[in-house]
Design a protein around this motif. Structure first.
Motif, PDB file in Angstrom:
ATOM      1  N   GLU A 158       0.838  -1.203   0.000  1.00 36.06           N
ATOM      2  CA  GLU A 158       0.000   0.000   0.000  1.00 36.06           C
ATOM      3  C   GLU A 158       0.875   1.256   0.000  1.00 36.06           C
ATOM      4  O   GLU A 158       0.658   2.179  -0.794  1.00 36.06           O
ATOM      5  N   ARG A 159       1.867   1.283   0.867  1.00 41.69           N
ATOM      6  CA  ARG A 159       2.741   2.455   0.939  1.00 41.69           C
ATOM      7  C   ARG A 159       3.605   2.591  -0.319  1.00 41.69           C
ATOM      8  O   ARG A 159       3.866   3.703  -0.773  1.00 41.69           O
ATOM      9  N   LEU A 160       4.015   1.474  -0.903  1.00 42.37           N
ATOM     10  CA  LEU A 160       4.778   1.527  -2.149  1.00 42.37           C
ATOM     11  C   LEU A 160       3.926   2.103  -3.283  1.00 42.37           C
ATOM     12  O   LEU A 160       4.386   2.970  -4.038  1.00 42.37           O
ATOM     13  N   LEU A 161       2.683   1.635  -3.394  1.00 45.92           N
ATOM     14  CA  LEU A 161       1.784   2.185  -4.421  1.00 45.92           C
ATOM     15  C   LEU A 161       1.525   3.672  -4.186  1.00 45.92           C
ATOM     16  O   LEU A 161       1.482   4.460  -5.132  1.00 45.92           O
TER      17      LEU A 161
ATOM     18  N   THR B 145     -10.677  -1.529   1.815  1.00 42.40           N
ATOM     19  CA  THR B 145     -11.982  -1.535   2.475  1.00 42.40           C
ATOM     20  C   THR B 145     -12.861  -2.639   1.915  1.00 42.40           C
ATOM     21  O   THR B 145     -13.568  -3.320   2.670  1.00 42.40           O
ATOM     22  N   LEU B 146     -12.824  -2.840   0.623  1.00 40.63           N
ATOM     23  CA  LEU B 146     -13.616  -3.902   0.004  1.00 40.63           C
ATOM     24  C   LEU B 146     -13.203  -5.276   0.517  1.00 40.63           C
ATOM     25  O   LEU B 146     -14.049  -6.125   0.808  1.00 40.63           O
ATOM     26  N   ALA B 147     -11.905  -5.469   0.683  1.00 41.89           N
ATOM     27  CA  ALA B 147     -11.402  -6.757   1.166  1.00 41.89           C
ATOM     28  C   ALA B 147     -11.829  -7.032   2.604  1.00 41.89           C
ATOM     29  O   ALA B 147     -12.000  -8.181   2.999  1.00 41.89           O
ATOM     30  N   ARG B 148     -12.053  -5.988   3.383  1.00 34.97           N
ATOM     31  CA  ARG B 148     -12.405  -6.141   4.797  1.00 34.97           C
ATOM     32  C   ARG B 148     -13.859  -5.772   5.107  1.00 34.97           C
ATOM     33  O   ARG B 148     -14.235  -5.638   6.260  1.00 34.97           O
ATOM     34  N   PHE B 149     -14.677  -5.622   4.084  1.00 35.43           N
ATOM     35  CA  PHE B 149     -16.022  -5.090   4.268  1.00 35.43           C
ATOM     36  C   PHE B 149     -16.848  -5.865   5.292  1.00 35.43           C
ATOM     37  O   PHE B 149     -17.475  -5.280   6.170  1.00 35.43           O
ATOM     38  N   LYS B 150     -16.864  -7.186   5.202  1.00 35.79           N
ATOM     39  CA  LYS B 150     -17.668  -7.998   6.127  1.00 35.79           C
ATOM     40  C   LYS B 150     -17.236  -7.776   7.572  1.00 35.79           C
ATOM     41  O   LYS B 150     -18.068  -7.640   8.470  1.00 35.79           O
ATOM     42  N   GLU B 151     -15.916  -7.767   7.796  1.00 39.98           N
ATOM     43  CA  GLU B 151     -15.410  -7.555   9.151  1.00 39.98           C
ATOM     44  C   GLU B 151     -15.738  -6.154   9.654  1.00 39.98           C
ATOM     45  O   GLU B 151     -16.071  -5.971  10.826  1.00 39.98           O
ATOM     46  N   LEU B 152     -15.656  -5.156   8.769  1.00 38.21           N
ATOM     47  CA  LEU B 152     -15.972  -3.784   9.156  1.00 38.21           C
ATOM     48  C   LEU B 152     -17.453  -3.637   9.500  1.00 38.21           C
ATOM     49  O   LEU B 152     -17.808  -2.913  10.426  1.00 38.21           O
ATOM     50  N   GLU B 153     -18.277  -4.323   8.763  1.00 38.57           N
ATOM     51  CA  GLU B 153     -19.723  -4.243   8.947  1.00 38.57           C
ATOM     52  C   GLU B 153     -20.167  -4.910  10.251  1.00 38.57           C
ATOM     53  O   GLU B 153     -21.066  -4.427  10.934  1.00 38.57           O
ATOM     54  N   ASN B 154     -19.527  -6.007  10.615  1.00 33.36           N
ATOM     55  CA  ASN B 154     -19.980  -6.808  11.747  1.00 33.36           C
ATOM     56  C   ASN B 154     -19.263  -6.529  13.063  1.00 33.36           C
ATOM     57  O   ASN B 154     -19.734  -6.971  14.101  1.00 33.36           O
ATOM     58  N   ASN B 155     -18.152  -5.833  13.051  1.00 27.82           N
ATOM     59  CA  ASN B 155     -17.351  -5.681  14.262  1.00 27.82           C
ATOM     60  C   ASN B 155     -16.877  -4.242  14.400  1.00 27.82           C
ATOM     61  O   ASN B 155     -15.917  -3.830  13.753  1.00 27.82           O
TER      62      ASN B 155
ATOM     63  N   ILE C 220      -6.542   2.639  -3.669  1.00 28.29           N
ATOM     64  CA  ILE C 220      -5.872   1.857  -2.624  1.00 28.29           C
ATOM     65  C   ILE C 220      -6.815   1.673  -1.437  1.00 28.29           C
ATOM     66  O   ILE C 220      -7.000   0.569  -0.930  1.00 28.29           O
ATOM     67  N   ILE C 221      -7.408   2.766  -1.008  1.00 21.87           N
ATOM     68  CA  ILE C 221      -8.318   2.726   0.137  1.00 21.87           C
ATOM     69  C   ILE C 221      -9.536   1.872  -0.177  1.00 21.87           C
ATOM     70  O   ILE C 221      -9.975   1.062   0.650  1.00 21.87           O
ATOM     71  N   ALA C 222     -10.075   2.025  -1.370  1.00 20.89           N
ATOM     72  CA  ALA C 222     -11.265   1.268  -1.754  1.00 20.89           C
ATOM     73  C   ALA C 222     -10.986  -0.235  -1.783  1.00 20.89           C
ATOM     74  O   ALA C 222     -11.802  -1.030  -1.303  1.00 20.89           O
ATOM     75  N   LEU C 223      -9.846  -0.630  -2.310  1.00 13.32           N
ATOM     76  CA  LEU C 223      -9.512  -2.054  -2.369  1.00 13.32           C
ATOM     77  C   LEU C 223      -9.340  -2.656  -0.978  1.00 13.32           C
ATOM     78  O   LEU C 223      -9.814  -3.760  -0.707  1.00 13.32           O
TER      79      LEU C 223
ATOM     80  N   ILE D 153      -7.934   3.440  12.285  1.00  7.90           N
ATOM     81  CA  ILE D 153      -6.736   4.043  12.876  1.00  7.90           C
ATOM     82  C   ILE D 153      -5.491   3.546  12.143  1.00  7.90           C
ATOM     83  O   ILE D 153      -4.625   4.338  11.763  1.00  7.90           O
ATOM     84  N   GLY D 154      -5.414   2.243  11.923  1.00 10.31           N
ATOM     85  CA  GLY D 154      -4.263   1.687  11.214  1.00 10.31           C
ATOM     86  C   GLY D 154      -4.158   2.201   9.793  1.00 10.31           C
ATOM     87  O   GLY D 154      -3.062   2.507   9.311  1.00 10.31           O
ATOM     88  N   ASN D 155      -5.290   2.316   9.126  1.00 13.45           N
ATOM     89  CA  ASN D 155      -5.305   2.790   7.748  1.00 13.45           C
ATOM     90  C   ASN D 155      -4.851   4.252   7.668  1.00 13.45           C
ATOM     91  O   ASN D 155      -4.045   4.621   6.812  1.00 13.45           O
TER      92      ASN D 155
END
Length: 90
Positions: free
Chosen positions: A25-28, A49-59, A44-47, A68-70
């Protein structure tokens, strides 16, 4: 943290994958900023977030941790990119 919230447990394999993803991510980000392709940065952000969408939605706890990490990763990437751009102009 309330009693209902659980701390997400991350395996060693997931932690290593996360480090690779963060580095890429930082290299890109560096490449896009040096080439002045600023419109590609949200991809970069969209990809991520899309990869983690289920976890973000449920937790909610994970979502806060993720944001915070992002943000820290993006700030670090931008600062490194600015230093790199400054050095290229010398």
């Amino acid at each position: 943290m309330t009693k209902n919230q659980e701390i997400p447990i991350v395996s060693n394999k997931e932690l290593k994958a996360g480090r690779y993803i963060g580095g890429l991510e930082r290299l890109l980000l560096l490449i896009f900023m040096v080439l002045q392709i600023y419109s590609a940065i949200p991809i970069i952000i969209a990809l991520k977030t899309l990869a983690r969408f289920k976890e973000l939605e449920n937790n909610r706890t994970f979502a806060e941790y993720y944001l915070i990490g992002n943000f820290l990763s993006m700030i670090f990437g931008v600062l490194i990119s600015l230093v790199f751009i400054y050095i290229l102009k010398l």
